[in-house]
Design a protein around this motif. Structure first.
Motif, short mmCIF file in Angstrom:
data_model
loop_
_atom_site.label_atom_id
_atom_site.label_comp_id
_atom_site.label_asym_id
_atom_site.label_seq_id
_atom_site.Cartn_x
_atom_site.Cartn_y
_atom_site.Cartn_z
N PHE A 75 -74.60 19.45 52.44
CA PHE A 75 -73.94 20.75 52.00
C PHE A 75 -74.71 21.87 51.98
O PHE A 75 -75.91 21.52 51.12
CB PHE A 75 -72.94 20.69 51.28
N GLU A 80 -68.64 23.35 48.45
CA GLU A 80 -68.52 22.36 49.61
C GLU A 80 -68.13 21.03 48.97
O GLU A 80 -67.32 20.17 49.10
CB GLU A 80 -69.40 22.23 50.59
N GLU A 131 -66.04 27.27 54.04
CA GLU A 131 -66.96 27.37 55.51
C GLU A 131 -66.67 28.31 56.16
O GLU A 131 -67.97 28.98 56.78
CB GLU A 131 -66.82 26.00 55.96
N ARG A 132 -65.59 28.97 56.42
CA ARG A 132 -65.33 29.97 57.40
C ARG A 132 -64.89 31.20 57.02
O ARG A 132 -64.98 32.19 57.99
CB ARG A 132 -64.22 29.63 58.51
N GLU A 135 -67.35 31.81 50.58
CA GLU A 135 -67.66 30.79 49.69
C GLU A 135 -66.83 30.86 48.39
O GLU A 135 -66.28 29.96 47.78
CB GLU A 135 -69.13 30.77 49.55
N MET A 186 -69.87 27.33 60.49
CA MET A 186 -71.21 27.30 59.70
C MET A 186 -71.98 26.12 60.23
O MET A 186 -73.06 26.27 60.40
CB MET A 186 -70.95 27.18 58.03
N TYR A 187 -71.33 25.12 60.60
CA TYR A 187 -71.75 23.88 61.02
C TYR A 187 -71.52 23.48 62.54
O TYR A 187 -70.67 23.99 63.11
CB TYR A 187 -71.29 22.81 60.43
#
Length: 286
Positions: A75, A80, A131-132, A135, A186-187
């Motif tokens: 993370f 997270e 994440e989207r 934060e 983000m990932y």
């Protein structure tokens, strides 16, 4: 400014909830819900054996997920870690809560079946916001969302009304796939969210068709047992996603990626048609 937007969003959510509670009738818990198709005691003196032991996968995947949360650095953001830890704690608790309920199904025990699932649902919503969206907003929403989920269980137990619980359970099923498709991640490996959502949808279908599936399988396995196994695939896919993912170099939503992929397919198709035409012309000339 940001705080004002957050307050407006929470205010709008509360207003929508109040309106739904006013305009929709109460949904009481049916006693028929506890009458599952497969009530066999197959071994070790365990009542409703398959409905009990089919919860074991939740324990294994929950423990593996918690290990991932703290064993390696998967993370970028502190929020997270909190969100995913609460999610996997909820998943682990499902193994115990659901098994306890299915040993002797009734309303009092059903609380302990639904409570950990609700914790998992609400923490996932907070994770997505972290994440989207933002934060700080997502991190500060973890506690309110989890508490709201717990309150829906208490409301159902004391007032025999499933509406708030149904909202908490099914809203993530709509919002999370939409956010996964529309909002840049983000990932990497964002498509695993859709696989997880698909298995959860199948699990709900199997739950609804519990007795029919038991009949179709010649009394080998019931829909509710399969529901447990398919629902356990949700954290399995999310655990695989955590283990495989990396920082997304190009933050494009799945919808944008699908559009690019579709354009490339069309371009490749046009190129193939041109080559075929050129080949035909050469063959005719020769």
């Amino acid at each position: 400014m940001e705080r004002g937007k957050q307050l407006c969003a929470w205010g709008a959510a509360v207003l929508i909830f109040v309106v739904l509670m006013v305009v929709t009738p109460a949904i009481p818990q049916s006693e028929e819900y506890h009458n599952f198709a497969d009530q066999r005691e197959l071994f070790l003196g365990i009542p409703n054996t398959l409905n009990v032991i089919s919860n074991i996968p939740f324990l294994f995947v929950g423990v593996v997920g918690l290990t991932l949360c703290f064993y390696r650095n998967y993370f970028r953001l502190q929020g997270e870690i909190w969100g995913w830890s609460i999610f996997f704690l909820g998943v682990t608790a499902v193994a115990f809560g659901s098994s306890y309920y299915h040993l002797k199904p009734n309303d009092a025990r059903l609380v302990w079946d639904r409570l950990p699932m609700t914790v998992a649902f609400t923490s996932i919503m907070a994770i997505f916001i972290i994440e989207r969206v933002d934060e700080k907003t997502g991190t500060t929403s973890i506690a309110p969302l989890v508490i709201a989920g717990i309150l829906t269980i208490l409301y159902w137990r004391f007032f025999d009304d499933l509406r708030p619980y149904a909202l908490i359970q099914f809203l993530p099923c709509i919002i999370i796939p939409l956010m996964a498709i529309l909002i840049p991640p983000m990932y990497t490996h964002s498509s695993y969210w859709l696989w997880a959502a698909g298995f959860y949808l199948l699990a709900k279908v199997e739950e609804a068709e519990d007795k029919q599936i038991y009949k179709w399988t010649n009394h080998i396995v019931s829909g509710h047992t399969l529901k447990h196994l398919f629902a356990a695939m949700v954290p399995v896919f999310l655990t695989l996603m955590l283990a495989k993912r990396d920082i997304e170099p190009e933050r494009r939503s799945l919808l944008q990626k699908w559009k690019i992929y579709w354009i490339r397919i069309k371009e490749n198709g046009l190129k193939a048609e041109r080559l075929e035409c050129e080949y035909s012309e050469v063959s005719t000339t020769v």
